[in-house]
Design a protein around this motif. Structure first.
Motif, PDB file in Angstrom:
ATOM      1  N   PHE A 197       0.828  -1.206   0.000  1.00  0.00           N
ATOM      2  CA  PHE A 197       0.000   0.000   0.000  1.00  0.00           C
ATOM      3  C   PHE A 197       0.858   1.250   0.000  1.00  0.00           C
ATOM      4  N   ILE A 198       1.917   1.268   0.821  1.00  0.00           N
ATOM      5  CA  ILE A 198       2.794   2.436   0.864  1.00  0.00           C
ATOM      6  C   ILE A 198       3.467   2.621  -0.492  1.00  0.00           C
ATOM      7  N   GLY A 199       3.918   1.533  -1.091  1.00  0.00           N
ATOM      8  CA  GLY A 199       4.528   1.619  -2.422  1.00  0.00           C
ATOM      9  C   GLY A 199       3.546   2.138  -3.460  1.00  0.00           C
ATOM     10  N   PHE A 200       2.317   1.655  -3.395  1.00  0.00           N
ATOM     11  CA  PHE A 200       1.284   2.125  -4.332  1.00  0.00           C
ATOM     12  C   PHE A 200       1.006   3.610  -4.123  1.00  0.00           C
ATOM     13  N   GLN A 201       0.895   4.042  -2.860  1.00  0.00           N
ATOM     14  CA  GLN A 201       0.590   5.448  -2.583  1.00  0.00           C
ATOM     15  C   GLN A 201       1.740   6.347  -3.029  1.00  0.00           C
ATOM     16  N   LYS A 202       2.979   5.917  -2.796  1.00  0.00           N
ATOM     17  CA  LYS A 202       4.124   6.708  -3.243  1.00  0.00           C
ATOM     18  C   LYS A 202       4.141   6.812  -4.767  1.00  0.00           C
ATOM     19  N   ALA A 203       3.851   5.718  -5.443  1.00  0.00           N
ATOM     20  CA  ALA A 203       3.791   5.752  -6.905  1.00  0.00           C
ATOM     21  C   ALA A 203       2.684   6.688  -7.379  1.00  0.00           C
ATOM     22  N   ALA A 204       1.550   6.679  -6.688  1.00  0.00           N
ATOM     23  CA  ALA A 204       0.455   7.582  -7.053  1.00  0.00           C
ATOM     24  C   ALA A 204       0.865   9.036  -6.867  1.00  0.00           C
ATOM     25  N   TRP A 205       1.603   9.346  -5.779  1.00  0.00           N
ATOM     26  CA  TRP A 205       2.072  10.719  -5.580  1.00  0.00           C
ATOM     27  C   TRP A 205       3.004  11.141  -6.706  1.00  0.00           C
ATOM     28  N   ILE A 206       3.874  10.233  -7.149  1.00  0.00           N
ATOM     29  CA  ILE A 206       4.815  10.553  -8.226  1.00  0.00           C
ATOM     30  C   ILE A 206       4.062  10.772  -9.535  1.00  0.00           C
ATOM     31  N   VAL A 207       3.147   9.867  -9.858  1.00  0.00           N
ATOM     32  CA  VAL A 207       2.389   9.993 -11.111  1.00  0.00           C
ATOM     33  C   VAL A 207       1.529  11.258 -11.106  1.00  0.00           C
ATOM     34  N   ILE A 262      -5.694   9.950  -1.729  1.00  0.00           N
ATOM     35  CA  ILE A 262      -5.686  10.846  -0.577  1.00  0.00           C
ATOM     36  C   ILE A 262      -4.580  11.869  -0.798  1.00  0.00           C
ATOM     37  N   PRO A 263      -4.766  13.073  -0.301  1.00  0.00           N
ATOM     38  CA  PRO A 263      -3.680  14.046  -0.416  1.00  0.00           C
ATOM     39  C   PRO A 263      -2.497  13.624   0.457  1.00  0.00           C
ATOM     40  N   ALA A 264      -1.309  14.003   0.029  1.00  0.00           N
ATOM     41  CA  ALA A 264      -0.099  13.596   0.744  1.00  0.00           C
ATOM     42  C   ALA A 264      -0.112  14.046   2.197  1.00  0.00           C
ATOM     43  N   CYS A 265      -0.683  15.212   2.456  1.00  0.00           N
ATOM     44  CA  CYS A 265      -0.682  15.719   3.828  1.00  0.00           C
ATOM     45  C   CYS A 265      -1.597  14.907   4.741  1.00  0.00           C
ATOM     46  N   ALA A 266      -2.519  14.154   4.183  1.00  0.00           N
ATOM     47  CA  ALA A 266      -3.442  13.363   4.994  1.00  0.00           C
ATOM     48  C   ALA A 266      -2.916  11.955   5.261  1.00  0.00           C
ATOM     49  N   ALA A 267      -1.846  11.558   4.585  1.00  0.00           N
ATOM     50  CA  ALA A 267      -1.346  10.188   4.721  1.00  0.00           C
ATOM     51  C   ALA A 267      -0.932   9.844   6.149  1.00  0.00           C
ATOM     52  N   PRO A 268      -0.174  10.689   6.847  1.00  0.00           N
ATOM     53  CA  PRO A 268       0.202  10.294   8.209  1.00  0.00           C
ATOM     54  C   PRO A 268      -1.004  10.066   9.123  1.00  0.00           C
ATOM     55  N   LEU A 269      -2.000  10.929   9.006  1.00  0.00           N
ATOM     56  CA  LEU A 269      -3.192  10.758   9.832  1.00  0.00           C
ATOM     57  C   LEU A 269      -3.934   9.480   9.458  1.00  0.00           C
ATOM     58  N   MET A 270      -4.009   9.203   8.158  1.00  0.00           N
ATOM     59  CA  MET A 270      -4.696   7.988   7.732  1.00  0.00           C
ATOM     60  C   MET A 270      -3.955   6.743   8.230  1.00  0.00           C
ATOM     61  N   ALA A 310      -2.130   6.568  10.883  1.00  0.00           N
ATOM     62  CA  ALA A 310      -2.374   6.483  12.330  1.00  0.00           C
ATOM     63  C   ALA A 310      -3.751   5.874  12.599  1.00  0.00           C
ATOM     64  N   LEU A 311      -4.758   6.297  11.836  1.00  0.00           N
ATOM     65  CA  LEU A 311      -6.095   5.739  12.022  1.00  0.00           C
ATOM     66  C   LEU A 311      -6.138   4.256  11.658  1.00  0.00           C
ATOM     67  N   LEU A 312      -5.447   3.886  10.584  1.00  0.00           N
ATOM     68  CA  LEU A 312      -5.389   2.467  10.217  1.00  0.00           C
ATOM     69  C   LEU A 312      -4.695   1.662  11.309  1.00  0.00           C
ATOM     70  N   GLY A 313      -3.618   2.215  11.858  1.00  0.00           N
ATOM     71  CA  GLY A 313      -2.916   1.531  12.947  1.00  0.00           C
ATOM     72  C   GLY A 313      -3.792   1.383  14.173  1.00  0.00           C
ATOM     73  N   MET A 314      -4.543   2.444  14.502  1.00  0.00           N
ATOM     74  CA  MET A 314      -5.448   2.376  15.649  1.00  0.00           C
ATOM     75  C   MET A 314      -6.547   1.350  15.408  1.00  0.00           C
ATOM     76  N   ALA A 315      -7.065   1.301  14.161  1.00  0.00           N
ATOM     77  CA  ALA A 315      -8.107   0.324  13.859  1.00  0.00           C
ATOM     78  C   ALA A 315      -7.555  -1.093  13.968  1.00  0.00           C
ATOM     79  N   ALA A 316      -6.318  -1.293  13.457  1.00  0.00           N
ATOM     80  CA  ALA A 316      -5.704  -2.629  13.551  1.00  0.00           C
ATOM     81  C   ALA A 316      -5.453  -3.002  15.005  1.00  0.00           C
ATOM     82  N   ALA A 317      -4.937  -2.039  15.791  1.00  0.00           N
ATOM     83  CA  ALA A 317      -4.683  -2.312  17.208  1.00  0.00           C
ATOM     84  C   ALA A 317      -6.001  -2.564  17.948  1.00  0.00           C
ATOM     85  N   GLY A 318      -7.038  -1.837  17.573  1.00  0.00           N
ATOM     86  CA  GLY A 318      -8.349  -2.056  18.186  1.00  0.00           C
ATOM     87  C   GLY A 318      -8.881  -3.435  17.863  1.00  0.00           C
ATOM     88  N   GLY A 319      -8.640  -3.894  16.644  1.00  0.00           N
ATOM     89  CA  GLY A 319      -9.075  -5.238  16.275  1.00  0.00           C
ATOM     90  C   GLY A 319      -8.339  -6.305  17.047  1.00  0.00           C
TER      91      GLY A 319
END
Length: 167
Positions: A17-27, A75-83, A85-94
């Motif tokens: 996912f991180i690789g895909f998102q980085k590629a999307a930012w470049i494209v 998603i905009p690049a500036c929103a990635a860290p927050l997203m 964090a939310l994904l991590g919290m959701a995974a930890a919650g699970g």
């Protein structure tokens, strides 16, 4: 052993996912730079061609859903860290026994807040007028529009190339 395999699968999915998102930012950054250069060179009229289905065909609820899905895939690049964090919290919650609805609600609220300015620009007449006024400036100032798009594109490309997201 099964838990270890699940951990490895989570890492593989996260890396992909991180690789895909980085590629999307470049494209997307390259597209911004190209469009910016067209504005600077006063060739932006070449962008006014129709490719594929017309947006007029996307009117109504089906079109709104299609555009929502299209814009929701990025998603905009500036929103990635927050997203993340939310994904991590959701995974930890699970892991700690949280419900699926908690993860759904937190990320749905994030997506809603991310799109709220667009909703405001569509539904609030004064916001729409302000957006129209800003868009009229882009016709009068193609050089500044082009420079801004090139700068944003280079920033997005740089973010895709050099950003390191550590877990």
């Amino acid at each position: 052993m099964l838990i270890g395999a699940l951990g490895m699968a989570a890492v593989v999915i996260g890396i992909a996912f991180i690789g895909f998102q980085k590629a999307a930012w470049i494209v997307l950054g390259a597209i911004y730079v190209a469009i910016g250069l067209l504005y600077i060179l006063r060739r932006a009229g070449s962008l006014k061609i129709s490719l594929g289905p017309a947006l007029g065909g996307l009117s109504g609820s089906r079109g709104s859903i299609a555009l929502g899905l299209l814009f929701g895939l990025n998603i905009p690049a500036c929103a990635a860290p927050l997203m993340f964090a939310l994904l991590g919290m959701a995974a930890a919650g699970g892991v700690s026994g949280g419900t699926l609805s908690a993860g759904f609600i937190s990320l749905s609220l994030f997506g809603f807040a991310l799109s709220l300015p667009i909703v405001a620009a569509v539904l609030v007449p004064s916001a729409r007028r302000a957006l129209d006024w800003l868009s009229s400036l882009s016709r009068r100032l193609p050089l500044w529009t082009g420079l801004l798009l090139v700068a944003l594109g280079l920033w997005s490309i740089g973010f895709g190339l050099f950003a390191e997201i550590k877990a």
